[in-house]
Design an enzyme around this catalytic site. Structure first.
Site, PDB file in Angstrom:
ATOM      1  N   TYR A   1       0.849  -1.202   0.000  1.00  0.00           N
ATOM      2  CA  TYR A   1       0.000   0.000   0.000  1.00  0.00           C
ATOM      3  C   TYR A   1       0.885   1.253   0.000  1.00  0.00           C
ATOM      4  O   TYR A   1       0.513   2.298  -0.515  1.00  0.00           O
ATOM      5  CB  TYR A   1      -0.963  -0.025   1.189  1.00  0.00           C
ATOM      6  CG  TYR A   1      -2.191   0.833   0.989  1.00  0.00           C
ATOM      7  CD1 TYR A   1      -3.056   0.612  -0.088  1.00  0.00           C
ATOM      8  CD2 TYR A   1      -2.486   1.877   1.852  1.00  0.00           C
ATOM      9  CE1 TYR A   1      -4.173   1.405  -0.285  1.00  0.00           C
ATOM     10  CE2 TYR A   1      -3.605   2.676   1.668  1.00  0.00           C
ATOM     11  CZ  TYR A   1      -4.439   2.432   0.601  1.00  0.00           C
ATOM     12  OH  TYR A   1      -5.548   3.222   0.407  1.00  0.00           O
TER      13      TYR A   1
ATOM     14  N   LYS B   1      -3.095   8.579   2.656  1.00  0.00           N
ATOM     15  CA  LYS B   1      -4.361   8.388   3.397  1.00  0.00           C
ATOM     16  C   LYS B   1      -4.236   8.925   4.827  1.00  0.00           C
ATOM     17  O   LYS B   1      -5.213   9.423   5.387  1.00  0.00           O
ATOM     18  CB  LYS B   1      -4.764   6.910   3.430  1.00  0.00           C
ATOM     19  CG  LYS B   1      -5.254   6.367   2.089  1.00  0.00           C
ATOM     20  CD  LYS B   1      -6.532   7.029   1.638  1.00  0.00           C
ATOM     21  CE  LYS B   1      -7.179   6.289   0.476  1.00  0.00           C
ATOM     22  NZ  LYS B   1      -8.201   7.099  -0.205  1.00  0.00           N
TER      23      LYS B   1
HETATM   24  P1  NAD Z   1     -12.338   3.502  -8.350  1.00  0.00           P
HETATM   25  O1  NAD Z   1     -11.253   3.269  -9.322  1.00  0.00           O
HETATM   26  O2  NAD Z   1     -13.684   3.030  -8.720  1.00  0.00           O
HETATM   27  O3  NAD Z   1     -12.438   5.053  -7.980  1.00  0.00           O
HETATM   28  C1  NAD Z   1     -11.314   5.880  -7.925  1.00  0.00           C
HETATM   29  C2  NAD Z   1     -11.737   7.202  -8.548  1.00  0.00           C
HETATM   30  O4  NAD Z   1     -10.683   8.156  -8.423  1.00  0.00           O
HETATM   31  C3  NAD Z   1     -12.045   7.067 -10.041  1.00  0.00           C
HETATM   32  O5  NAD Z   1     -13.374   7.504 -10.296  1.00  0.00           O
HETATM   33  C4  NAD Z   1     -11.043   7.994 -10.689  1.00  0.00           C
HETATM   34  O6  NAD Z   1     -11.562   8.631 -11.833  1.00  0.00           O
HETATM   35  C5  NAD Z   1     -10.804   8.979  -9.552  1.00  0.00           C
HETATM   36  N1  NAD Z   1      -9.615   9.797  -9.755  1.00  0.00           N
HETATM   37  C6  NAD Z   1      -8.314   9.400  -9.817  1.00  0.00           C
HETATM   38  N2  NAD Z   1      -7.533  10.462 -10.105  1.00  0.00           N
HETATM   39  C7  NAD Z   1      -8.356  11.543 -10.208  1.00  0.00           C
HETATM   40  C8  NAD Z   1      -8.173  12.910 -10.496  1.00  0.00           C
HETATM   41  N3  NAD Z   1      -6.949  13.413 -10.782  1.00  0.00           N
HETATM   42  N4  NAD Z   1      -9.249  13.742 -10.530  1.00  0.00           N
HETATM   43  C9  NAD Z   1     -10.495  13.264 -10.273  1.00  0.00           C
HETATM   44  N5  NAD Z   1     -10.734  11.967 -10.000  1.00  0.00           N
HETATM   45  C10 NAD Z   1      -9.681  11.128  -9.979  1.00  0.00           C
HETATM   46  O7  NAD Z   1     -11.830   2.841  -6.986  1.00  0.00           O
HETATM   47  P2  NAD Z   1     -12.441   2.832  -5.506  1.00  0.00           P
HETATM   48  O8  NAD Z   1     -11.783   1.693  -4.844  1.00  0.00           O
HETATM   49  O9  NAD Z   1     -13.900   2.922  -5.543  1.00  0.00           O
HETATM   50  O10 NAD Z   1     -11.811   4.141  -4.854  1.00  0.00           O
HETATM   51  C11 NAD Z   1     -12.607   5.151  -4.259  1.00  0.00           C
HETATM   52  C12 NAD Z   1     -12.004   5.587  -2.937  1.00  0.00           C
HETATM   53  O11 NAD Z   1     -12.142   4.534  -1.989  1.00  0.00           O
HETATM   54  C13 NAD Z   1     -10.511   5.909  -2.988  1.00  0.00           C
HETATM   55  O12 NAD Z   1     -10.243   7.005  -2.139  1.00  0.00           O
HETATM   56  C14 NAD Z   1      -9.884   4.657  -2.428  1.00  0.00           C
HETATM   57  O13 NAD Z   1      -8.606   4.878  -1.879  1.00  0.00           O
HETATM   58  C15 NAD Z   1     -10.898   4.336  -1.346  1.00  0.00           C
HETATM   59  N6  NAD Z   1     -10.823   2.989  -0.801  1.00  0.00           N
HETATM   60  C16 NAD Z   1     -10.836   1.908  -1.622  1.00  0.00           C
HETATM   61  C17 NAD Z   1     -10.762   0.642  -1.077  1.00  0.00           C
HETATM   62  C18 NAD Z   1     -10.753  -0.576  -1.954  1.00  0.00           C
HETATM   63  O14 NAD Z   1     -10.298  -1.643  -1.504  1.00  0.00           O
HETATM   64  N7  NAD Z   1     -11.245  -0.499  -3.185  1.00  0.00           N
HETATM   65  C19 NAD Z   1     -10.683   0.464   0.332  1.00  0.00           C
HETATM   66  C20 NAD Z   1     -10.696   1.604   1.129  1.00  0.00           C
HETATM   67  C21 NAD Z   1     -10.759   2.861   0.569  1.00  0.00           C
END
Ligand code: NAD
Length: 258
Positions: free
Chosen positions: A158, A165
């Site tokens: 990570y 984060k």
């Molecule tokens: P995802 O890929 O569906 O979403 C990530 C989003 O970030 C995308 O829509 C992408 O377009 C956007 N993004 C990236 N760079 C960008 C920029 N410069 N401007 C605007 N948008 C931008 O993946 P996800 O897992 O749904 O991620 C959403 C959030 O949840 C993130 O903050 C991620 O760290 C967090 N998260 C994810 C997990 C997991 O295991 N998937 C766990 C905990 C937290």
């Protein structure tokens, strides 16, 4: 009538149906919220447009958070069409793929460190700065971000994203302190691992999912629906006394040592 009836919100971070942002948007819409969605760039538009249609969301706005003019334009458009805002959901993050494998000390570059912090952490403060003037006269306005346990503890691969984060979570607390006197709540949902586009960039994501499933108190991983429901609750007046909080929605994994 849902617990978000009469509320207007914007969700940043829908890329496709697997996105956590989509789980949040659906749960908020199910509870009666009227929503606007953003998309990072044209490549995402064809996936986001039909999803917005599914929610009856008319406002679908471009927003790359590294582009200040686009961020400004989003809030100008919200002001023009709605005049106010009740909820903002920040569900986006980025780190270069090559930084999300191997050991932190070896894999982390200056450029990767800076870009992951700009996109994953600074953007929450930038969006709060845009939203605040539209929220300050609203009863119980709310800002919400998505984080992960990698902010609090080390998780293999990570790496720099965990450091970003940690900055995001600290930003959430400072924003909560700063905007609280105006009645604006700021919180984070710390989601367990879920297979999404962003998560596919993390080295050995399959093993992280397997490890959580085997060891979490609930012995399973969480879904975007579960994260969405908890986020909708936190965004709603049902959570009116909660601010500066990180709510773990991870089958209880954060609570175990062995
Ligand atoms: P995802 O890929 O569906 O979403 C990530 C989003 O970030 C995308 O829509 C992408 O377009 C956007 N993004 C990236 N760079 C960008 C920029 N410069 N401007 C605007 N948008 C931008 O993946 P996800 O897992 O749904 O991620 C959403 C959030 O949840 C993130 O903050 C991620 O760290 C967090 N998260 C994810 C997990 C997991 O295991 N998937 C766990 C905990 C937290």
């Amino acid at each position: 009538m849902g617990f978000l009836s009469g509320k207007r919100g914007i969700v940043f971070g829908v890329a496709n149906k697997n996105s956590i942002a989509w789980g949040v948007a659906k749960a908020m819409a199910d509870q009666g919220a009227e929503l606007a969605l953003t998309y990072q760039n044209e490549a995402f538009l064809k996936r986001v447009e039909p999803l917005a249609e599914e929610l009856g969301a008319d406002m679908v706005l471009p927003c790359d958070v590294t582009d200040d003019d686009q961020v400004t334009a989003v809030f100008q458009e919200l002001e023009r069409q709605w005049g106010h805002l009740d909820c903002l959901v920040h569900s986006l993050a980025y780190a270069p793929k090559e930084e999300l494998r191997g050991e932190y000390c070896e894999s982390t570059s200056r450029e990767g460190f800076l870009s992951s912090h700009e996109i994953s952490a600074w953007s929450l403060t930038r969006l709060a700065q845009g939203a605040y003037p539209l929220m300050r006269d609203r009863p119980d306005a709310s800002i919400l971000t998505l984080t992960y346990l990698g902010a609090e503890r080390t998780v293999p691969h990570y790496n720099v994203m965990g450091v970003a984060k940690a900055s995001l979570e600290a930003s959430m607390r400072y924003l909560a302190a700063s905007l609280g006197p105006e009645g604006i709540r700021v919180n984070a949902v710390s989601a367990g691992p879920i297979k999404t586009l962003a998560a596919s960039g993390i080295g050995d994501m399959r093993l992280i999912l397997q490890h959580n499933e085997e060891r979490a108190p609930l012995r399973r991983n969480v879904t975007t629906e579960e994260v969405g429901n908890s986020a909708a609750f936190l965004a709603s007046p049902l959570a009116s006394g909660i601010s500066g909080e990180v709510l773990h929605v991870d089958s209880g994994y954060h609570s175990i040592a062995m």
